[in-house]
Design a protein around this motif. Sequence first.
Motif, PDB file in Angstrom:
ATOM      1  N   GLU A 521      82.952 -46.068  26.463  1.00 58.85           N
ATOM      2  CA  GLU A 521      84.049 -45.665  25.231  1.00 58.85           C
ATOM      3  C   GLU A 521      82.949 -46.963  24.523  1.00 58.85           C
ATOM      4  N   PHE A 522      83.442 -48.338  24.784  1.00 57.62           N
ATOM      5  CA  PHE A 522      83.412 -49.439  24.369  1.00 57.62           C
ATOM      6  C   PHE A 522      81.520 -49.244  23.430  1.00 57.62           C
ATOM      7  N   PHE A 523      80.740 -49.175  24.377  1.00 58.84           N
ATOM      8  CA  PHE A 523      79.114 -48.908  24.006  1.00 58.84           C
ATOM      9  C   PHE A 523      78.921 -47.835  23.509  1.00 58.84           C
ATOM     10  N   GLU A 524      79.383 -46.890  23.174  1.00 52.73           N
ATOM     11  CA  GLU A 524      79.263 -45.873  22.273  1.00 52.73           C
ATOM     12  C   GLU A 524      79.801 -46.022  20.706  1.00 52.73           C
ATOM     13  N   ASN A 525      81.186 -47.041  20.933  1.00 59.09           N
ATOM     14  CA  ASN A 525      81.456 -47.478  19.346  1.00 59.09           C
ATOM     15  C   ASN A 525      81.198 -48.243  19.026  1.00 59.09           C
ATOM     16  N   CYS A 526      79.808 -49.176  19.543  1.00 58.42           N
ATOM     17  CA  CYS A 526      78.820 -50.116  19.281  1.00 58.42           C
ATOM     18  C   CYS A 526      77.819 -49.065  18.360  1.00 58.42           C
ATOM     19  N   VAL A 527      77.505 -49.005  19.243  1.00 58.66           N
ATOM     20  CA  VAL A 527      76.210 -47.738  18.312  1.00 58.66           C
ATOM     21  C   VAL A 527      76.852 -47.034  16.875  1.00 58.66           C
ATOM     22  N   ASP A 528      77.917 -46.389  17.359  1.00 56.52           N
ATOM     23  CA  ASP A 528      78.491 -46.032  15.470  1.00 56.52           C
ATOM     24  C   ASP A 528      78.796 -46.821  14.799  1.00 56.52           C
ATOM     25  N   TYR A 529      79.557 -48.058  14.861  1.00 57.59           N
ATOM     26  CA  TYR A 529      79.437 -49.081  13.925  1.00 57.59           C
ATOM     27  C   TYR A 529      78.229 -49.431  13.530  1.00 57.59           C
ATOM     28  N   MET A 530      77.406 -49.594  14.172  1.00 59.48           N
ATOM     29  CA  MET A 530      76.160 -50.543  13.554  1.00 59.48           C
ATOM     30  C   MET A 530      74.997 -49.947  13.190  1.00 59.48           C
ATOM     31  N   LEU A 531      75.301 -48.793  13.388  1.00 55.32           N
ATOM     32  CA  LEU A 531      74.289 -47.467  12.463  1.00 55.32           C
ATOM     33  C   LEU A 531      74.940 -46.975  11.381  1.00 55.32           C
ATOM     34  N   GLY A 532      76.296 -46.947  11.076  1.00 58.71           N
ATOM     35  CA  GLY A 532      76.542 -46.579  10.249  1.00 58.71           C
ATOM     36  C   GLY A 532      77.328 -45.273  10.221  1.00 58.71           C
ATOM     37  N   GLU A 533      78.543 -44.804  11.269  1.00 57.11           N
ATOM     38  CA  GLU A 533      78.899 -43.681  11.073  1.00 57.11           C
ATOM     39  C   GLU A 533      80.419 -44.172  11.052  1.00 57.11           C
ATOM     40  N   SER A 534      80.413 -43.817   9.292  1.00 59.35           N
ATOM     41  CA  SER A 534      81.498 -44.665   8.331  1.00 59.35           C
ATOM     42  C   SER A 534      82.472 -43.243   8.466  1.00 59.35           C
ATOM     43  N   THR A 535      82.220 -42.288   8.641  1.00 62.29           N
ATOM     44  CA  THR A 535      82.856 -41.188   9.363  1.00 62.29           C
ATOM     45  C   THR A 535      84.543 -41.415  10.303  1.00 62.29           C
ATOM     46  N   LEU A 536      83.988 -42.396  11.186  1.00 57.81           N
ATOM     47  CA  LEU A 536      84.720 -42.010  12.294  1.00 57.81           C
ATOM     48  C   LEU A 536      85.243 -43.751  12.460  1.00 57.81           C
ATOM     49  N   LEU A 537      83.964 -44.750  11.242  1.00 61.31           N
ATOM     50  CA  LEU A 537      84.955 -45.769  11.788  1.00 61.31           C
ATOM     51  C   LEU A 537      86.449 -46.510  11.203  1.00 61.31           C
ATOM     52  N   SER A 538      87.340 -45.449  10.029  1.00 61.69           N
ATOM     53  CA  SER A 538      88.329 -45.814   9.672  1.00 61.69           C
ATOM     54  C   SER A 538      89.816 -45.919  10.618  1.00 61.69           C
ATOM     55  N   ILE A 539      89.013 -44.144  11.434  1.00 60.78           N
ATOM     56  CA  ILE A 539      89.805 -43.924  12.354  1.00 60.78           C
ATOM     57  C   ILE A 539      90.699 -44.643  13.504  1.00 60.78           C
ATOM     58  N   ARG A 540      89.500 -44.899  14.135  1.00 61.84           N
ATOM     59  CA  ARG A 540      89.582 -45.741  15.116  1.00 61.84           C
ATOM     60  C   ARG A 540      90.518 -46.986  15.292  1.00 61.84           C
ATOM     61  N   SER A 541      90.995 -47.343  14.681  1.00 63.13           N
ATOM     62  CA  SER A 541      91.909 -49.180  14.390  1.00 63.13           C
ATOM     63  C   SER A 541      92.873 -48.049  14.072  1.00 63.13           C
ATOM     64  N   ARG A 542      93.216 -47.274  14.103  1.00 58.07           N
ATOM     65  CA  ARG A 542      95.299 -46.868  13.642  1.00 58.07           C
ATOM     66  C   ARG A 542      95.177 -46.178  14.564  1.00 58.07           C
ATOM     67  N   THR A 543      96.864 -46.827  14.602  1.00 65.62           N
ATOM     68  CA  THR A 543      97.371 -46.660  15.640  1.00 65.62           C
ATOM     69  C   THR A 543      98.920 -45.875  15.854  1.00 65.62           C
ATOM     70  N   ILE A 544      99.637 -45.350  16.378  1.00 65.86           N
ATOM     71  CA  ILE A 544     100.745 -44.504  15.975  1.00 65.86           C
ATOM     72  C   ILE A 544     101.580 -44.611  16.799  1.00 65.86           C
TER      73      ILE A 544
END
Length: 591
Positions: A521-544
């Motif tokens: 999952e961490f590897f996948e997050n690295c790729v998403d962030y580096m390649l600019g998948e902005s739609t998903l970035l703001s969701i990841r750091s959110r906690t309930i």
Amino acid sequence: MARLKLKRASNRAYYGIITAIALAVLILVNIIVSFVDFRVDFTSDQRYSLTDSSIDFLKSDTILTDKILFKIYLEGEFPAEIKRLQTAVRDKLDEFKYYAGENIQYEFINPNKGSIEDQEALKEQLFNKGQGIRPIDITYRSQGSSNIIEVFPGAVVEYRGVTVEHIRFLEGGQYRLDARLNDLVQKGINSLEYKFMRVLAKATRNEKKKLAFVHGHGELGIPYSQGARRNIEDSYIIEDITIDGKLNALDGYDGIIIAEPTKKFDGKDKYIIDQYLMQGGNIMVFNNPLEINNDTIRRTGKTHSTRKRTGITDLLFDYGIKVNEDLVLDANYDIFAMPGIPKGFVNWYFYVRAAGTDHPISSMVNPVKLPYASSLQFVQTKNKTKPSVILTSSSNSKSFGNAPLLSIAMESQFGENPIFQENPDDENNRLMLGGMVEGEFESAFKNRIVSTYSDNPNSKMLDRSTAPGKLMVIGNGTFFKNTFYDSVAVPEENTYRYIPRLPREREIDELFAGRGFGNFEFFENCVDYMLGESTLLSIRSRTIDLHPTDKLKIERDGGFYKFINIAIPLLFIVVMAVVVFIIRRYKYVKK
């Protein structure tokens, strides 16, 4: 008497007018509200709201243009913990449906309905050889006997009549009704929006960005990255390239990965990597500058680490990240298999369970297992870049020498609960194991261009960035290596196929000893962030922030709270009746 009748009639008229006005205001307010579309979330963590990026995606007329169906296999009678997950899934999909309308469809299905044959066929289909929804078995006690309930906590997603994804709300395994399951459910609820949005983004993506694994310097072989590739192959075009001094070798790639190089980079290849970064490229370097032979440790009980001297660390230093030639010892460690000794393993402080930070890449990820990690440091440069720490060791850790000697005898020295710092709780003891710098860079070859290209008119050297770029460095190159997985060659496809083992009819991640690591999952997050998948970035750091029920407190104080819940409403009614009686008696006696 006539005056009294007149007064009573006047009072009735007065109260009638007041009641009519109140009803008219109430009706008017309801009419106004019916024409106004608004929602208010009063929770402090905004648990019932979506992020702005999700809302924009769902409301778009050009992205989600067709119906997408979520088949949720969480129907039935469940313990309170699973019931909470079920409710959260329904609420989240209702929120999605509010913005996307009829394009979001969902249904809850009970996998335990129907004949035994139908149930088994459905569950086999859901499991999908370990790649689909993995069931969890929950053991609990009821009326003095032990019971087990099987739950398939996930969804099958269909878009345009085709299954596009299996979503796991919880990972498979065996659990009890305890704090561990509560934590698991909380993490599952925290990640619902991200998991739903990731599937939507995948299903509606028209163009894929290109990612390249760089080879030619002894990097991690293709068979050993099949597990990680499988997680991202639906989202990105993945290719394997060799730079080999070609100026255009990296053209057209949105990101590149350099994983565990073991041979020296010549000046030409480093220059091409440098110029790629100057053009706004995104570079991921997963590298430990020391080489350790596990076979030697298992055979002799010790080994010397050796320096790889690839030269890539010199390039990283110029961009602002220093990779130290050390190994990190951490009290938050994993075991090392040693078949030749009675217990079969040793406590191996070099297998670090790295912790995430508040960065979107790692904030919601389980600990990342780094077998042999080197520490990193940010260094001062002239670059206009922003540094970010992504992974750290625990506060009870330390750097262990330059090219140190490793020995299983260290276990007898430090024990099961080692102390590596005078103050193990001091957060300043944490060592950076993963970091990144992003922004505008100055070329590492400024004023010293490689002679091969100095007179080449096609080189067109860039002294500094023409567009913002990103450089990520992890002090370990094998954290996503599927050494313990079967990865077989497929000659007709000229590739390798990733086939996980299925011991005990359930997929157990043997690479991680069956424990909850977040490596892939961490590897996948690295790729998403580096390649600019902005739609998903703001969701990841959110906690309930969920507050699970304290079962011990319920057992201890349950009777008191039941009494309060029953007695207070009754007491309130009695008090109000007495007050009304006294007021009426006082009013009419006085008359």
